[in-house]
Design an enzyme around this catalytic site. Structure first.
Site, mmCIF file in Angstrom:
data_model
loop_
_atom_site.group_PDB
_atom_site.id
_atom_site.type_symbol
_atom_site.label_atom_id
_atom_site.label_comp_id
_atom_site.label_asym_id
_atom_site.label_seq_id
_atom_site.Cartn_x
_atom_site.Cartn_y
_atom_site.Cartn_z
ATOM 1 N N GLU A 1 -8.292 5.517 -4.345
ATOM 2 C CA GLU A 1 -9.340 4.109 -3.256
ATOM 3 C C GLU A 1 -8.782 2.292 -3.823
ATOM 4 O OE1 GLU A 1 -11.996 4.040 -0.925
ATOM 5 O OE2 GLU A 1 -11.848 5.706 0.577
ATOM 6 N N ASP B 1 -6.141 1.936 1.248
ATOM 7 C CA ASP B 1 -7.101 2.009 2.062
ATOM 8 C C ASP B 1 -7.472 1.194 2.782
ATOM 9 O OD1 ASP B 1 -10.056 0.889 1.103
ATOM 10 O OD2 ASP B 1 -8.461 0.705 -0.567
ATOM 11 N N ASP C 1 -8.817 -2.615 2.316
ATOM 12 C CA ASP C 1 -8.359 -3.638 1.739
ATOM 13 C C ASP C 1 -8.302 -5.085 3.013
ATOM 14 O OD1 ASP C 1 -7.522 -2.344 -0.335
ATOM 15 O OD2 ASP C 1 -5.893 -1.162 -0.007
ATOM 16 N N ASP D 1 4.904 3.967 6.499
ATOM 17 C CA ASP D 1 5.659 5.500 5.879
ATOM 18 C C ASP D 1 5.196 4.596 4.529
ATOM 19 O OD1 ASP D 1 5.591 7.898 6.262
ATOM 20 O OD2 ASP D 1 8.301 7.704 4.877
ATOM 21 N N SER E 1 7.329 1.501 2.904
ATOM 22 C CA SER E 1 6.887 2.303 1.250
ATOM 23 C C SER E 1 5.944 1.731 0.093
ATOM 24 C CB SER E 1 8.547 2.115 1.434
ATOM 25 O OG SER E 1 8.771 4.089 0.697
ATOM 26 N N HIS F 1 11.807 8.654 6.616
ATOM 27 C CA HIS F 1 10.984 7.587 5.799
ATOM 28 C C HIS F 1 11.911 6.138 6.325
ATOM 29 C CE1 HIS F 1 9.134 5.729 3.141
ATOM 30 N NE2 HIS F 1 10.095 5.078 2.055
ATOM 31 N N ARG G 1 -4.290 3.169 -4.885
ATOM 32 C CA ARG G 1 -3.799 3.266 -3.149
ATOM 33 C C ARG G 1 -4.629 2.169 -2.670
ATOM 34 N NH1 ARG G 1 -6.450 5.957 -0.051
ATOM 35 N NH2 ARG G 1 -7.654 7.545 -0.636
#
Length: 449
Positions: A191, A196, A199, A180, A156, A250, A194
């Site tokens: 990008e 991407d 990374d 997830d 998460s 989740h 978060r």
């Protein structure tokens, strides 16, 4: 927002952020409460090390003095396990199992290379990625830790923290697995804000709750959408089920990944443009992967790493059972009818042998059966019944007031998706609506076996 970050795991080692108990030799994960979540705590990120030598006794890994933990061996591959936002402050119920599974499965690997870290431009999550990056930086510069041997598993919110950490090292980290990845606060972000694919050298992401707490779009070199990526089988459908209604889909991502570590339960993932086409059996070809076949989901997907990197971002789908073992037994179903008029309906199939049987209903929509035209469907069963001795078919329509239809089958062919198994056929069948027809399968006339 309060969150705690876990682990620096090393192929034989895992580090997790736990609270420190000064009077004890072993570190324990902090069990906080909802009150702590609301008002905040003074607890800082902790990195706790687990190795094959100390499987059940975590050792605090110091950020400022990386030499203080003698069990840390930089020659071993390293895995960081990072959980997500914990609204009640309670420890993740899967943490201990995940640590044990990784230590059991991890193999010693040899890598070369390394890269100086850079400061991150992403500041959405204060502190988490900084602590993790600092741990990697210390051990890379002073202990010889190879960045390409690092595997980060983020759940998460932890998935994006893994991405932020990887960005600090310009993508030199070996692998990031996102379970997830969180959607709220990250949807629509660039990008730089978060996770991407840049990374890490290889990024794989699993989506199980994209319509609520998860992220919908692709984030990795390969993205898996279990059961379409949203509602998971066996999870509550109404709010009357309590907290499980909010977290089941989740959290399923973690349990699917744990199950993937059992090599006898591996799930094949099929590249496809959307879930509907996958269920219709339109995406069962794995020719683009050559002799390796379609990639598996989970821990062992790195066996397909080279071809996936060449293909670019790949979206895949698979379905699962409600509980462990999650893997299903898949077949390609082909039906050629010879009705002069078009027939619509769904099919129920039961496979039997002397010891057991299993049934599936292919009814996610009504299918078109046209004269001399092959209709291809995906049939997936909860268990593997092999060898199949008897097959029962049922043709079902939604008609209530019209006369019962009959589906005349010129050829029925059922091919196991598991490679190397013989296809099964039957010819000239008459299926009356809502009536079972049982037969023994025979070798297919055009079979290459």
């Amino acid at each position: 927002m309060m969150f705690r970050i876990t682990h620096c795991l090393l192929t034989a080692m895992i580090v997790m952020p736990f609270s420190i108990c000064r009077g004890e030799e072993c570190e324990q994960i902090t069990d906080l409460s909802l009150k702590d979540s609301l008002r905040g705590t003074s607890l800082e990120v902790r990195l706790i090390l687990y190795t094959r030598e100390n499987r059940t006794c975590g050792k605090l890994l110091s950020h400022d003095d990386p030499f203080a933990t003698p069990t840390f061996n930089p020659a071993r591959p390293c895995t960081f396990l990072i959980h997500g936002y914990r609204p009640t402050g309670s420890p993740p119920i899967w943490m201990t199992t995940m640590v044990e599974s990784i230590l059991r499965r991890n193999r010693r690997q040899r890598h070369r290379g390394g890269l100086e870290p850079r400061s991150s431009q992403r500041q959405l999550l204060p502190g988490g990625e900084e602590h993790t990056a600092r741990c990697c930086q210390h051990h890379t510069l002073h202990r010889g830790l190879n960045l390409s041997s690092i595997h980060m598993i983020g759940v998460s919110l932890g998935a994006h923290i893994s991405g932020f950490t990887g960005a600090n090292f310009k993508g030199a980290i070996g692998r990031i697995t996102a379970l997830d990845p969180a959607g709220p606060s990250f949807r629509g972000k660039s990008e730089d804000e978060r996770l991407d694919p840049s990374d890490a050298q290889f990024v794989d992401a699993l989506h199980t709750d994209m319509d609520a707490f998860g992220y919908r779009d692709s984030l990795g070199h390969i993205d898996y959408y279990a059961n379409g990526g949203s509602d998971q089988p066996g999870c509550p459908k109404t709010i009357f089920s309590g907290s499980k209604y909010f977290k089941c889909d989740h959290q399923r991502s973690v349990f699917l990944y744990l199950d993937s570590m059992n090599q006898s339960r591996q799930i094949t993932a099929y590249p496809c443009s959307d879930y509907s086409d996958f269920l219709d059996g339109k995406c069962l070809s794995c020719e683009r992967f050559n002799s390796s076949g379609c990639p598996v989901f989970g821990y062992d997907v790195t066996e397909w790493k080279d071809v996936l990197l060449k293909l670019g971002q790949t979206t895949t789908f698979f379905t699962t059972n409600q509980k462990e073992p999650f893997c299903k037994s898949g077949y390609k179903l082909e039906i050629v009818s010879w009705n002069s008029e078009v027939r619509w309906g769904s099919i129920t199939i039961t496979l039997k042998n002397s010891a057991e049987e299993t049934e599936t209903r292919i009814d996610h929509k009504s299918f078109k059966f046209e004269q001399y035209t092959e209709t291809t469907l995906l049939a997936q069963f909860e268990q593997d019944v092999y060898p199949v001795q008897k097959i029962t078919l049922k043709y079902v329509t939604a008609s209530v007031f019209t006369p019962r239809y009959k589906l005349r089958v010129l050829r029925f062919r059922l091919t196991p998706l598991k490679r190397g198994l013989r296809p099964m056929c039957r010819y000239d069948l008459l299926l009356e609506e809502n009536k079972d027809v049982t037969f023994r399968p025979i070798p297919c006339h055009d079979s290459n076996f």
